[in-house]
Write a protein that holds these residues in place. Structure first.
Motif, PDB file in Angstrom:
ATOM      1  N   SER A  75      28.710 -50.523 -33.107  1.00 28.60           N
ATOM      2  CA  SER A  75      29.411 -50.239 -34.395  1.00 28.60           C
ATOM      3  C   SER A  75      28.925 -48.906 -34.985  1.00 28.60           C
ATOM      4  O   SER A  75      27.764 -48.499 -34.582  1.00 28.60           O
ATOM      5  CB  SER A  75      29.329 -51.128 -35.213  1.00 28.60           C
ATOM      6  OG  SER A  75      29.985 -52.361 -34.942  1.00 28.60           O
ATOM      7  N   LEU A  76      29.593 -48.016 -35.668  1.00 26.08           N
ATOM      8  CA  LEU A  76      29.085 -46.787 -36.332  1.00 26.08           C
ATOM      9  C   LEU A  76      29.137 -46.780 -37.794  1.00 26.08           C
ATOM     10  O   LEU A  76      30.357 -47.387 -38.341  1.00 26.08           O
ATOM     11  CB  LEU A  76      29.946 -45.550 -35.717  1.00 26.08           C
ATOM     12  CG  LEU A  76      29.715 -44.224 -36.653  1.00 26.08           C
ATOM     13  CD1 LEU A  76      28.464 -43.641 -36.401  1.00 26.08           C
ATOM     14  CD2 LEU A  76      30.931 -43.259 -35.738  1.00 26.08           C
ATOM     15  N   PHE A  77      28.309 -46.273 -38.673  1.00 25.64           N
ATOM     16  CA  PHE A  77      28.697 -46.253 -39.999  1.00 25.64           C
ATOM     17  C   PHE A  77      28.225 -44.757 -40.257  1.00 25.64           C
ATOM     18  O   PHE A  77      26.981 -44.215 -40.014  1.00 25.64           O
ATOM     19  CB  PHE A  77      27.422 -47.189 -40.921  1.00 25.64           C
ATOM     20  CG  PHE A  77      27.576 -47.166 -42.136  1.00 25.64           C
ATOM     21  CD1 PHE A  77      28.698 -47.759 -42.962  1.00 25.64           C
ATOM     22  CD2 PHE A  77      26.895 -46.287 -43.045  1.00 25.64           C
ATOM     23  CE1 PHE A  77      28.681 -47.814 -44.260  1.00 25.64           C
ATOM     24  CE2 PHE A  77      26.879 -46.187 -44.404  1.00 25.64           C
ATOM     25  CZ  PHE A  77      27.703 -46.897 -45.109  1.00 25.64           C
ATOM     26  N   ILE A  78      28.864 -43.844 -41.031  1.00 25.36           N
ATOM     27  CA  ILE A  78      28.845 -42.736 -41.227  1.00 25.36           C
ATOM     28  C   ILE A  78      28.272 -42.500 -42.713  1.00 25.36           C
ATOM     29  O   ILE A  78      29.225 -42.934 -43.851  1.00 25.36           O
ATOM     30  CB  ILE A  78      29.958 -41.806 -41.011  1.00 25.36           C
ATOM     31  CG1 ILE A  78      30.357 -41.881 -39.528  1.00 25.36           C
ATOM     32  CG2 ILE A  78      29.580 -40.294 -41.531  1.00 25.36           C
ATOM     33  CD1 ILE A  78      31.551 -41.042 -39.243  1.00 25.36           C
ATOM     34  N   ASP A  79      27.194 -42.206 -43.192  1.00 29.61           N
ATOM     35  CA  ASP A  79      26.747 -41.946 -44.344  1.00 29.61           C
ATOM     36  C   ASP A  79      26.753 -40.398 -44.908  1.00 29.61           C
ATOM     37  O   ASP A  79      26.173 -39.498 -44.347  1.00 29.61           O
ATOM     38  CB  ASP A  79      25.453 -42.478 -44.707  1.00 29.61           C
ATOM     39  CG  ASP A  79      24.817 -42.419 -46.100  1.00 29.61           C
ATOM     40  OD1 ASP A  79      25.593 -42.440 -46.655  1.00 29.61           O
ATOM     41  OD2 ASP A  79      23.550 -42.628 -46.295  1.00 29.61           O
ATOM     42  N   GLU A  80      27.715 -39.989 -45.807  1.00 32.95           N
ATOM     43  CA  GLU A  80      27.842 -38.730 -46.259  1.00 32.95           C
ATOM     44  C   GLU A  80      27.425 -38.695 -47.603  1.00 32.95           C
ATOM     45  O   GLU A  80      27.573 -39.154 -48.551  1.00 32.95           O
ATOM     46  CB  GLU A  80      29.611 -38.506 -46.145  1.00 32.95           C
ATOM     47  CG  GLU A  80      29.535 -37.222 -46.668  1.00 32.95           C
ATOM     48  CD  GLU A  80      31.144 -36.762 -46.293  1.00 32.95           C
ATOM     49  OE1 GLU A  80      31.546 -35.607 -46.491  1.00 32.95           O
ATOM     50  OE2 GLU A  80      32.016 -37.641 -46.012  1.00 32.95           O
ATOM     51  N   VAL A  85      25.006 -26.534 -54.452  1.00 32.43           N
ATOM     52  CA  VAL A  85      23.802 -25.481 -54.253  1.00 32.43           C
ATOM     53  C   VAL A  85      24.275 -24.386 -54.483  1.00 32.43           C
ATOM     54  O   VAL A  85      23.815 -23.256 -53.934  1.00 32.43           O
ATOM     55  CB  VAL A  85      23.059 -25.728 -52.790  1.00 32.43           C
ATOM     56  CG1 VAL A  85      22.709 -26.962 -52.368  1.00 32.43           C
ATOM     57  CG2 VAL A  85      24.342 -25.121 -51.678  1.00 32.43           C
ATOM     58  N   ASN A  86      24.967 -24.143 -55.527  1.00 31.89           N
ATOM     59  CA  ASN A  86      25.398 -22.698 -56.092  1.00 31.89           C
ATOM     60  C   ASN A  86      24.018 -22.247 -56.411  1.00 31.89           C
ATOM     61  O   ASN A  86      23.186 -22.597 -57.219  1.00 31.89           O
ATOM     62  CB  ASN A  86      26.469 -22.751 -57.096  1.00 31.89           C
ATOM     63  CG  ASN A  86      27.561 -23.428 -56.698  1.00 31.89           C
ATOM     64  OD1 ASN A  86      28.130 -23.202 -55.285  1.00 31.89           O
ATOM     65  ND2 ASN A  86      28.532 -24.146 -57.329  1.00 31.89           N
ATOM     66  N   ARG A  96      26.513 -28.437 -49.971  1.00 31.58           N
ATOM     67  CA  ARG A  96      25.563 -28.847 -48.837  1.00 31.58           C
ATOM     68  C   ARG A  96      26.092 -30.282 -48.545  1.00 31.58           C
ATOM     69  O   ARG A  96      26.006 -31.329 -49.592  1.00 31.58           O
ATOM     70  CB  ARG A  96      24.079 -29.037 -49.253  1.00 31.58           C
ATOM     71  CG  ARG A  96      22.941 -29.544 -48.234  1.00 31.58           C
ATOM     72  CD  ARG A  96      21.748 -29.641 -48.693  1.00 31.58           C
ATOM     73  NE  ARG A  96      21.135 -30.470 -47.745  1.00 31.58           N
ATOM     74  CZ  ARG A  96      19.571 -30.318 -47.488  1.00 31.58           C
ATOM     75  NH1 ARG A  96      18.989 -29.194 -48.303  1.00 31.58           N
ATOM     76  NH2 ARG A  96      19.130 -30.950 -46.640  1.00 31.58           N
ATOM     77  N   ARG A  97      26.227 -30.626 -47.378  1.00 27.18           N
ATOM     78  CA  ARG A  97      26.918 -31.749 -46.742  1.00 27.18           C
ATOM     79  C   ARG A  97      26.036 -32.285 -45.740  1.00 27.18           C
ATOM     80  O   ARG A  97      25.746 -31.742 -44.580  1.00 27.18           O
ATOM     81  CB  ARG A  97      28.152 -31.507 -46.153  1.00 27.18           C
ATOM     82  CG  ARG A  97      28.907 -32.857 -45.868  1.00 27.18           C
ATOM     83  CD  ARG A  97      30.054 -32.445 -45.336  1.00 27.18           C
ATOM     84  NE  ARG A  97      31.033 -33.504 -44.554  1.00 27.18           N
ATOM     85  CZ  ARG A  97      31.917 -33.388 -43.944  1.00 27.18           C
ATOM     86  NH1 ARG A  97      32.886 -32.336 -43.810  1.00 27.18           N
ATOM     87  NH2 ARG A  97      32.322 -34.558 -43.276  1.00 27.18           N
ATOM     88  N   ASP A  98      25.333 -33.792 -46.022  1.00 28.73           N
ATOM     89  CA  ASP A  98      24.409 -34.561 -45.125  1.00 28.73           C
ATOM     90  C   ASP A  98      25.239 -35.439 -44.633  1.00 28.73           C
ATOM     91  O   ASP A  98      25.701 -36.160 -45.444  1.00 28.73           O
ATOM     92  CB  ASP A  98      23.364 -34.745 -46.105  1.00 28.73           C
ATOM     93  CG  ASP A  98      22.224 -33.775 -46.329  1.00 28.73           C
ATOM     94  OD1 ASP A  98      22.098 -32.563 -45.751  1.00 28.73           O
ATOM     95  OD2 ASP A  98      21.559 -33.780 -47.331  1.00 28.73           O
TER      96      ASP A  98
END
Length: 185
Positions: A75-80, A85-86, A96-98
């Motif tokens: 199973s996969l969980f994507i935490d976004e 960051v202007n 900025r995307r983590d």
């Protein structure tokens, strides 16, 4: 990888237009100019719509495991997380995307097996982007910019793909007979 292999059955997804790495032209001596095309169809044929899973949800991506052991569901969980960051005086908007990927499985090697398969698929995709062709680059005459001043700081080239099928038999020039006579005698 998930979309390409059809591992997810998504009822809701983010759609993304991705460039695919397959060569479109394999002609000899064609003008390339960095593969720029003038038609919308040629441009769009280099892209594919991919489905990406929505973040912050657990998704079953399939059964994985080593050859010697049983397979288990991974199973996969994507935490976004996204943050602005202007810079103070910047006119552009920057984000900025983590992304953090979390996996779970009851199998000891199931997650490693999935990651190995995905990584090998990715390497294959990168290899398909490699170009071992030979090219002739011809310097184009410098032009005038729209303001009327010379743009001498950058050089532009035409790119022509060279054929690997050129042999001495297919080569033509006036002195060919003379050279053959010298070599034979």
């Amino acid at each position: 990888y998930l979309d390409h292999e059809g591992l997810l059955e998504l009822h809701n997804a983010e759609l993304e237009l991705k460039q695919i790495g397959e060569k479109q032209n394999d002609y000899y001596y064609y003008y390339d100019s960095e593969r720029n095309s003038t038609t919308l169809a040629d441009t769009m044929s280099q892209y594919k719509v991919t489905k990406k899973p929505l973040p912050n949800r657990w998704l079953d991506i399939g059964m994985f495991g080593n050859e010697n052991e049983d397979e288990f569901i991974v199973s996969l969980f994507i935490d976004e997380k996204t943050e602005d960051v202007n810079k103070e005086k910047s006119a552009s908007v920057q984000h900025r995307r983590d992304l953090s990927f979390h996996f779970k499985s009851e199998g000891k090697d199931a997650i490693d097996s999935f990651i190995d398969k995905a990584y090998n698929w990715y390497l294959t995709q990168l290899r398909s982007l490699e170009d071992d062709s030979r090219y002739l680059y011809e310097l184009m005459q410098p032009g005038k910019s729209s303001e009327g001043s010379d743009d001498s700081s950058s050089h532009k080239y035409k790119r022509y793909q060279l054929s690997d099928e050129k042999t001495f038999e297919s080569l033509f020039f006036k002195e060919k007979e003379d050279i053959l006579n010298v070599v034979e005698h």
